[in-house]
Design an enzyme around this catalytic site. Structure first.
Site, short mmCIF file in Angstrom:
data_model
loop_
_atom_site.label_atom_id
_atom_site.label_comp_id
_atom_site.label_asym_id
_atom_site.label_seq_id
_atom_site.Cartn_x
_atom_site.Cartn_y
_atom_site.Cartn_z
CE LYS A 1 -2.25 -0.78 3.70
NZ LYS A 1 -1.61 -2.02 4.44
NE ARG B 1 -5.06 -1.07 9.09
CZ ARG B 1 -3.86 -0.53 8.61
NH1 ARG B 1 -3.71 0.68 8.45
NH2 ARG B 1 -2.82 -1.51 8.26
NE ARG C 1 7.21 -3.24 6.42
CZ ARG C 1 5.71 -3.02 6.27
NH1 ARG C 1 5.23 -2.65 4.99
NH2 ARG C 1 5.08 -3.35 7.18
NE ARG D 1 5.84 -0.34 10.29
CZ ARG D 1 4.50 -0.52 9.59
NH1 ARG D 1 4.67 -0.02 8.12
NH2 ARG D 1 3.48 -1.10 10.13
NE ARG E 1 1.27 -4.70 11.19
CZ ARG E 1 2.53 -4.79 10.58
NH1 ARG E 1 3.66 -5.37 11.05
NH2 ARG E 1 2.56 -4.30 9.29
P1 ADP Z 1 0.66 -1.84 7.60
O1 ADP Z 1 -0.60 -1.78 6.67
O2 ADP Z 1 1.74 -2.54 7.22
O3 ADP Z 1 -0.04 -2.66 9.02
P2 ADP Z 1 0.47 0.80 8.57
O4 ADP Z 1 1.43 1.75 8.79
O5 ADP Z 1 -0.87 1.01 7.66
O6 ADP Z 1 0.89 -0.56 8.25
O7 ADP Z 1 -0.21 0.87 9.99
C1 ADP Z 1 0.62 0.30 11.32
C2 ADP Z 1 -0.39 0.29 12.62
O8 ADP Z 1 -1.27 1.48 12.59
C3 ADP Z 1 -1.59 -0.72 12.32
O9 ADP Z 1 -1.02 -1.85 12.58
C4 ADP Z 1 -2.79 -0.26 13.28
O10 ADP Z 1 -2.07 -0.56 14.64
C5 ADP Z 1 -2.38 1.27 13.28
N1 ADP Z 1 -3.33 2.00 12.14
C6 ADP Z 1 -3.05 2.28 11.13
N2 ADP Z 1 -4.15 3.01 10.24
C7 ADP Z 1 -4.97 2.67 11.04
C8 ADP Z 1 -6.51 2.71 11.07
N3 ADP Z 1 -7.20 3.12 9.89
N4 ADP Z 1 -7.31 2.19 12.13
C9 ADP Z 1 -6.70 1.75 13.26
N5 ADP Z 1 -5.33 1.78 13.40
C10 ADP Z 1 -4.73 1.95 12.48
#
Ligand code: ADP
Length: 224
Positions: A13, A88, A127, A162, A173
């Site tokens: 993404k 999400r 990563r 990370r 996740r």
């Molecule tokens: P990835 O898609 O690789 O998990 P992101 O950087 O999009 O990584 O998100 C990292 C973390 O941030 C998620 O695992 C979640 O805990 C939190 N997060 C990100 N976006 C949202 C969202 N829209 N709602 C709730 N938690 C979120």
């Protein structure tokens, strides 16, 4: 144009959003990046977000919706955004619809990325990300390594892993994704705005190839 990037962690993404953002001239809004910036700066939001992110759980809807709403009110977001990692949950998707409607706008397209699960895990474990918040370039130490180990090609800053890219957290996740987020695929399919793409080395399609396909699709829709 407002674009949503949907897909499990590690499907690409962020990589694809960054390419689309550059080509389309609209900002990438990554809720994950906003949380990580706040965690690094030690803000109250950062402390709260960290307590969820470090366990591989979602940050509560009301907190997440509020930061996206504020971001969408900023000047540079008025011609559209690429929402990377938001919504999400169904609640977030409904709220987003409301927020955009009050501005006379809508979600134009939702990109649904899929990758085989074993490849996702391999990709996340390999990563590395640039520690410079202004850069944030993502590398894969096997598929797309930096020229000098541990150093970002673009800005020379240190590359880091990370905290939530540990195997135990990745499993949580992924579980969260399939339970809570994947119903959004049907949600946007019903709205007739879903574009699905497979990102996988097995078919020779990685992030940049898929970004090209998406741009072609947008052209064929006459949206760009
Ligand atoms: P990835 O898609 O690789 O998990 P992101 O950087 O999009 O990584 O998100 C990292 C973390 O941030 C998620 O695992 C979640 O805990 C939190 N997060 C990100 N976006 C949202 C969202 N829209 N709602 C709730 N938690 C979120």
């Amino acid at each position: 144009m407002n674009i949503i990037m949907l897909g499990a962690p590690g499907t690409g993404k962020g990589t694809i959003s960054a390419i689309l953002s550059e080509k389309l001239g609209i900002p990438q809004v990554s809720t994950g990046d906003i949380f990580r910036k706040n965690i690094k700066e030690g803000t109250e939001l950062g402390k709260l977000a960290d307590s969820y992110i470090s366990k591989g759980q979602l940050v509560p809807d009301e907190v997440t919706v509020k930061i996206v709403e504020d971001r969408l009110n900023q000047e540079d977001a008025q011609n559209g955004v690429i929402l990377d990692g938001f919504p999400r949950t169904i609640v977030q998707a409904d709220k987003l619809k409301e927020i955009l409607e009050t501005k006379g706008k809508k979600v134009d397209i939702t990109i649904n990325l899929t990758t085989p699960e074993e490849e996702i895990i391999e990709r996340i474990v390999n990563r590395r990300v640039c520690s410079n918040q202004e850069c944030k370039t993502v590398y894969n130490i096997v598929l797309n390594p930096p020229k000098v180990e541990g150093i970002c090609d673009k800005c020379g800053c240190e590359l880091i892993t990370r905290k939530d890219d540990k195997i135990e957290t990745v499993k949580n996740r992924l579980e969260q994704y399939f339970e809570t987020t994947s119903p959004l695929v049907e949600y946007y399919e019903k709205e007739g705005i879903l574009f699905s793409a497979v990102v996988s080395k097995s078919i020779n399609k990685l992030g940049p190839d898929v970004a090209k396909d998406i741009l072609e699709h947008l052209k064929s829709m006459k949206t760009i």
